[in-house]
Scaffold this motif. Structure first.
Motif, short mmCIF file in Angstrom:
data_model
loop_
_atom_site.label_atom_id
_atom_site.label_comp_id
_atom_site.label_asym_id
_atom_site.label_seq_id
_atom_site.Cartn_x
_atom_site.Cartn_y
_atom_site.Cartn_z
N ALA A 62 0.84 -1.20 0.00
CA ALA A 62 0.00 0.00 0.00
C ALA A 62 0.87 1.25 0.00
CB ALA A 62 -0.94 -0.01 1.20
N ALA A 63 1.96 1.22 0.76
CA ALA A 63 2.86 2.38 0.80
C ALA A 63 3.54 2.57 -0.55
CB ALA A 63 3.89 2.20 1.90
N HIS A 64 3.94 1.47 -1.17
CA HIS A 64 4.59 1.54 -2.47
C HIS A 64 3.62 2.05 -3.53
CE1 HIS A 64 7.50 0.61 -5.56
NE2 HIS A 64 6.62 -0.14 -6.19
N THR A 65 2.38 1.62 -3.47
CA THR A 65 1.37 2.05 -4.43
C THR A 65 1.08 3.54 -4.28
OG1 THR A 65 0.37 -0.13 -4.37
CG2 THR A 65 -0.99 1.64 -5.22
N SER A 66 1.03 4.03 -3.03
CA SER A 66 0.76 5.45 -2.83
C SER A 66 1.93 6.30 -3.28
CB SER A 66 0.42 5.73 -1.37
OG SER A 66 1.56 5.52 -0.56
N GLN A 125 3.88 5.55 -5.85
CA GLN A 125 3.80 5.57 -7.31
C GLN A 125 2.70 6.52 -7.78
OE1 GLN A 125 3.28 1.56 -8.56
NE2 GLN A 125 5.47 1.12 -8.60
N ALA A 126 1.64 6.63 -7.04
CA ALA A 126 0.55 7.52 -7.42
C ALA A 126 0.99 8.98 -7.35
CB ALA A 126 -0.65 7.29 -6.52
N ASP A 127 1.93 9.31 -6.48
CA ASP A 127 2.40 10.68 -6.33
C ASP A 127 3.39 11.08 -7.41
OD1 ASP A 127 0.86 11.03 -4.15
OD2 ASP A 127 2.45 10.67 -2.69
N GLU A 128 3.86 10.17 -8.23
CA GLU A 128 4.85 10.48 -9.26
C GLU A 128 4.20 10.93 -10.56
OE1 GLU A 128 7.39 7.10 -9.62
OE2 GLU A 128 8.13 7.27 -7.57
N GLY A 129 3.14 11.68 -10.48
CA GLY A 129 2.43 12.14 -11.67
C GLY A 129 3.02 13.41 -12.26
N GLY A 130 4.09 13.94 -11.72
CA GLY A 130 4.70 15.14 -12.25
C GLY A 130 4.22 16.40 -11.57
N HIS A 131 3.23 16.31 -10.74
CA HIS A 131 2.72 17.46 -10.02
C HIS A 131 3.18 17.37 -8.57
CE1 HIS A 131 0.20 18.56 -13.38
NE2 HIS A 131 -0.21 17.30 -13.45
N ALA A 132 3.39 18.52 -7.99
CA ALA A 132 3.81 18.54 -6.59
C ALA A 132 2.63 18.20 -5.70
CB ALA A 132 4.34 19.93 -6.23
N THR A 133 2.90 17.39 -4.71
CA THR A 133 1.85 17.06 -3.75
C THR A 133 1.99 17.97 -2.54
OG1 THR A 133 3.24 15.42 -2.67
CG2 THR A 133 1.86 14.64 -4.46
N ALA A 134 1.07 17.85 -1.64
CA ALA A 134 1.10 18.70 -0.45
C ALA A 134 2.35 18.45 0.37
CB ALA A 134 -0.14 18.46 0.40
N ALA A 135 2.82 17.22 0.40
CA ALA A 135 4.01 16.91 1.18
C ALA A 135 5.27 17.40 0.50
CB ALA A 135 4.11 15.40 1.41
N ARG A 136 5.24 17.55 -0.83
CA ARG A 136 6.44 17.93 -1.57
C ARG A 136 6.41 19.39 -2.03
NH1 ARG A 136 7.27 12.77 -5.57
NH2 ARG A 136 7.44 11.20 -3.95
#
Length: 94
Positions: free
Chosen positions: A68-72, A74-85
């Motif tokens: 689940a951690a690995h899947t989440s 990979q979902a964040d690697e969409g090219g857009h910055a997330t709230a954590a990044r």
């Protein structure tokens, strides 16, 4: 596995009944007989025999959490910055 445990508890129960109904026995002695020869050993053996299943269940749970951690990630690697990044904008230079 459960059949042997049930059989042993039946034998211990019959031992306790004989102890309770004996002329020299007592109900307290029967209770201790059932606990010492029946419940105690069966509980210990069942706990020990259940150890591999508990370990396998724990390993599967940890693997699912890692997946689940690995899947989440990979979902964040969409090219857009997330709230954590999110990077704060630089201050204006004079």
């Amino acid at each position: 596995m459960y059949l042997v445990a049930i059989g042993w508890l039946y034998v211990a129960l019959m031992m306790a009944v004989v102890e309770a109904t004996s002329a020299q026995g007592s109900v307290l002695g029967a209770l201790f007989t059932f606990l010492a020869y029946g419940v105690g050993p069966v509980a210990l053996v069942m706990y020990l025999l259940g150890t591999p299943a508990r370990k396998a269940k724990l390993r599967a749970q940890r693997a699912a959490e890692e997946q689940a951690a690995h899947t989440s990630e990979q979902a964040d690697e969409g090219g857009h910055a997330t709230a954590a990044r999110t990077i704060a904008p630089e201050a204006e230079k004079p």
